[in-house]
Design a protein around this motif. Structure first.
Motif, mmCIF file in Angstrom:
data_model
loop_
_atom_site.group_PDB
_atom_site.id
_atom_site.type_symbol
_atom_site.label_atom_id
_atom_site.label_comp_id
_atom_site.label_asym_id
_atom_site.label_seq_id
_atom_site.Cartn_x
_atom_site.Cartn_y
_atom_site.Cartn_z
ATOM 1 N N ASN A 76 -2.333 3.561 -6.540
ATOM 2 C CA ASN A 76 -2.442 2.514 -7.565
ATOM 3 C C ASN A 76 -1.833 2.907 -8.900
ATOM 4 N N ILE A 77 -1.147 4.078 -8.973
ATOM 5 C CA ILE A 77 -0.424 4.383 -10.215
ATOM 6 C C ILE A 77 0.722 3.394 -10.421
ATOM 7 N N ALA A 78 1.185 2.757 -9.335
ATOM 8 C CA ALA A 78 2.267 1.774 -9.454
ATOM 9 C C ALA A 78 1.740 0.362 -9.668
ATOM 10 N N GLU A 79 0.418 0.243 -9.842
ATOM 11 C CA GLU A 79 -0.193 -1.084 -9.964
ATOM 12 C C GLU A 79 0.115 -1.729 -11.312
ATOM 13 N N THR A 80 -0.072 -0.968 -12.396
ATOM 14 C CA THR A 80 0.196 -1.527 -13.723
ATOM 15 C C THR A 80 0.986 -0.588 -14.607
ATOM 16 N N SER A 81 0.793 0.729 -14.475
ATOM 17 C CA SER A 81 1.367 1.663 -15.442
ATOM 18 C C SER A 81 2.881 1.783 -15.331
ATOM 19 N N LEU A 82 3.408 1.632 -14.135
ATOM 20 C CA LEU A 82 4.833 1.842 -13.902
ATOM 21 C C LEU A 82 5.472 0.596 -13.321
ATOM 22 N N THR A 83 6.686 0.321 -13.734
ATOM 23 C CA THR A 83 7.463 -0.745 -13.115
ATOM 24 C C THR A 83 8.596 -0.102 -12.327
ATOM 25 N N VAL A 84 8.458 -0.144 -11.012
ATOM 26 C CA VAL A 84 9.504 0.401 -10.146
ATOM 27 C C VAL A 84 10.602 -0.643 -10.041
ATOM 28 N N PRO A 85 11.840 -0.289 -10.383
ATOM 29 C CA PRO A 85 12.909 -1.302 -10.419
ATOM 30 C C PRO A 85 13.306 -1.804 -9.039
ATOM 31 N N GLY A 86 13.755 -3.058 -8.990
ATOM 32 C CA GLY A 86 14.381 -3.597 -7.788
ATOM 33 C C GLY A 86 13.447 -4.000 -6.665
ATOM 34 N N ILE A 87 12.142 -4.101 -6.929
ATOM 35 C CA ILE A 87 11.203 -4.415 -5.845
ATOM 36 C C ILE A 87 11.296 -5.899 -5.474
ATOM 37 N N MET A 88 11.540 -6.151 -4.197
ATOM 38 C CA MET A 88 11.604 -7.528 -3.690
ATOM 39 C C MET A 88 10.311 -7.925 -2.987
ATOM 40 N N PHE A 89 9.649 -6.934 -2.359
ATOM 41 C CA PHE A 89 8.482 -7.235 -1.528
ATOM 42 C C PHE A 89 7.358 -6.237 -1.814
ATOM 43 N N VAL A 90 6.131 -6.686 -1.587
ATOM 44 C CA VAL A 90 4.955 -5.822 -1.715
ATOM 45 C C VAL A 90 4.138 -5.908 -0.437
ATOM 46 N N VAL A 91 3.662 -4.754 0.015
ATOM 47 C CA VAL A 91 2.691 -4.702 1.111
ATOM 48 C C VAL A 91 1.430 -4.054 0.541
ATOM 49 N N ASP A 92 0.313 -4.761 0.632
ATOM 50 C CA ASP A 92 -0.932 -4.305 0.014
ATOM 51 C C ASP A 92 -2.003 -4.056 1.072
ATOM 52 N N THR A 93 -2.458 -2.796 1.174
ATOM 53 C CA THR A 93 -3.540 -2.474 2.114
ATOM 54 C C THR A 93 -4.892 -2.943 1.592
ATOM 55 N N GLY A 94 -4.969 -3.260 0.286
ATOM 56 C CA GLY A 94 -6.224 -3.731 -0.288
ATOM 57 C C GLY A 94 -7.241 -2.638 -0.545
ATOM 58 N N LEU A 95 -6.794 -1.377 -0.535
ATOM 59 C CA LEU A 95 -7.703 -0.242 -0.682
ATOM 60 C C LEU A 95 -7.251 0.677 -1.806
ATOM 61 N N ALA A 96 -8.203 1.399 -2.381
ATOM 62 C CA ALA A 96 -7.905 2.411 -3.396
ATOM 63 C C ALA A 96 -9.053 3.417 -3.432
ATOM 64 N N ARG A 97 -8.749 4.598 -3.916
ATOM 65 C CA ARG A 97 -9.821 5.579 -4.174
ATOM 66 C C ARG A 97 -10.368 5.296 -5.565
ATOM 67 N N ILE A 98 -11.663 5.020 -5.646
ATOM 68 C CA ILE A 98 -12.295 4.646 -6.908
ATOM 69 C C ILE A 98 -13.436 5.611 -7.193
ATOM 70 N N SER A 99 -13.356 6.294 -8.320
ATOM 71 C CA SER A 99 -14.388 7.257 -8.695
ATOM 72 C C SER A 99 -15.732 6.553 -8.877
#
Length: 448
Positions: A292-315
């Motif tokens: 999830n570091i790519a969720e909001t903090s970073l914009t990876v250029p050129g992304i056309m599609f997203v695949v979301d597993t719907g999971l994250a490690r949450i403290s």
């Protein structure tokens, strides 16, 4: 390492018309001039992170602190800013993260992790080195962000010259505005900038029954199927819960032998050089496997599609086992929307969710703030280390339960981790007294 510069290179301030925030430059500049605190809300990709420092420079602000929740984001944002302003990194634009500092005597914009700014409070109580602070990604509501927002609320009446800009996804922005209400009770102004330029089609592809021994294989197989479904061209960003899951998916995608496809991981423990590869130009299709570091903090250029597993490690703190754990959990709807928003920026996009629409709608709207899922003894100790004052009167956005605060204080005193307030007979049972950590090894996680 700090690299001071002897002669300043004049920065070039221009705004990319393709970024939604560019249509609001004059409005934002006027609000910053007229108000001490401004809330800038917008979806991922709106340009908030890179354009706000330039807007501040354009109206004469010269000592700008710009916080990011993660080290990789602080580095890449500083590099991007320096590139856009045509200045060397470490000159007008510099950055500081734990163990690395690249700033100079001419640095006007310093990008840093929020933990670095929090640590600076120890030796600069009024933050005099800054005339402007940008607290980015405030919706993440980490402990460090909540500490900074509370401390700044206390500081602003003593620093009338200090401007504060809070940026957030379009998540609960009214709470931030009300937190920074002025002396007359008027909330801070909110500017909303749209982010997505193109529509995103949502597709739901739930995996097989849960609770089977093949859970990890199901996720990896589901990712391979989703990438195949998206066709042979167009970069794909895949969100997974952690490093191990990324390695499993990496192996599954390589075993699938997809033509003209490069698979790349993106997670916090990668070296800076490995992380930078994600942002470099390439040919063919690229599938990026990210936490999830790519969720909001970073914009990876050129992304056309997203695949979301719907999971994250949450403290999360377990009251039963008295241990802070990092379990894999289902993400909130707000996080899922953030992930989907990573495509649809350069062309119409597709987001494939590896769970059902009913599952999505049943999830909580927001991720619970870190302070509400953390052992309060740890919170109290971090506040004492940062010398933030009395936890019971500290202006948190959401204050912890007082009974839990007292339990945390009692535990720390029993462990000898927190010195009793004052040496002159003050009562140690009063949670309102200021305490300091006892001598011993400290937790440095708040100084990332």
């Amino acid at each position: 390492m700090s690299q001071p510069s002897s002669t300043a290179v004049e920065p070039q301030l221009s705004y990319d018309p393709a970024l939604p925030i560019s249509a609001h430059v004059d409005q934002i500049a006027g609000l910053i001039r007229d108000h001490q605190v401004v809330i800038v809300a917008g979806e991922t990709g709106s340009g908030k992170t890179t354009q706000l420092p330039k807007i501040c420079l354009g109206i004469g602000r010269r000592h700008i602190g710009h916080t990011q929740p993660r080290r990789i984001a602080a580095r890449t944002v500083a590099e991007r800013l320096a590139e856009e302003m045509h200045v060397p990194l470490g000159d007008t634009v510099g950055y500081q993260v734990r163990f690395t500092k690249q700033v100079g005597r001419n640095t006007a914009v310093k990008v840093m992790t929020d933990g670095v700014l929090l640590a600076e409070i120890n030796h600069d109580r009024t933050l005099r080195r800054y005339d402007t602070l940008i607290i980015d990604e405030a919706h993440e509501r980490s402990l460090n962000i909540d500490f900074l927002l509370g401390y700044l609320k206390q500081l602003l009446p003593r620093r009338r010259d200090l401007k504060v800009i809070i940026t957030s996804a379009t998540i609960d922005t009214q709470r931030f505005a009300e937190h920074f209400s002025d002396a007359h009770g008027r909330p801070a102004p909110i500017v909303e900038v749209s982010g997505r330029s193109y529509p995103v089609e949502m597709r739901y592809r739930p995996l097989g029954p849960e609770g089977t021994d093949e859970g990890d294989e199901d996720i990896s197989g589901g990712i391979v199927q989703a990438v195949r479904e998206l066709g042979p061209t167009g970069d794909v960003l895949v969100f997974l819960s952690g490093e191990r899951e990324i390695k499993d998916a990496d192996k599954a995608l390589r075993d699938a032998r997809l033509a003209n496809t490069e698979v790349m991981p993106l997670f916090a423990r990668l070296s800076a050089a490995e992380q930078h590869r994600v942002f470099q130009a390439h040919t063919g299709r690229r599938v990026i496997l990210a936490t999830n570091i790519a969720e909001t903090s970073l914009t990876v250029p050129g992304i056309m599609f997203v695949v979301d597993t719907g999971l994250a490690r949450i403290s999360r703190y377990s009251a039963r086992t008295k241990v802070q754990r990092l379990p894999i959990e289902e993400i909130s709807r707000a996080s899922a929307d953030q992930r989907a928003g990573r495509c649809g920026r350069i062309a119409p996009g597709i987001c494939i969710r590896l769970y059902s629409e009913e599952d999505y709608l049943a999830r909580p709207e927001f991720t619970e703030p870190e302070i509400l899922r953390t052992n309060l003894a740890s919170v109290i100790l971090k506040m004492a280390q940062a010398d933030l004052g009395n936890i019971e009167t500290f202006p948190f956005l959401e204050a912890p339960d007082r009974a839990q605060i007292r339990d945390g204080l009692r535990l720390l005193e029993e462990l000898g981790a927190l010195a009793a307030p004052g040496a002159g007979g003050e009562a140690t049972g009063d949670a309102g007294r200021r305490r300091r950590p006892a001598r011993g090894p400290g937790d440095t996680s708040s100084c990332d």
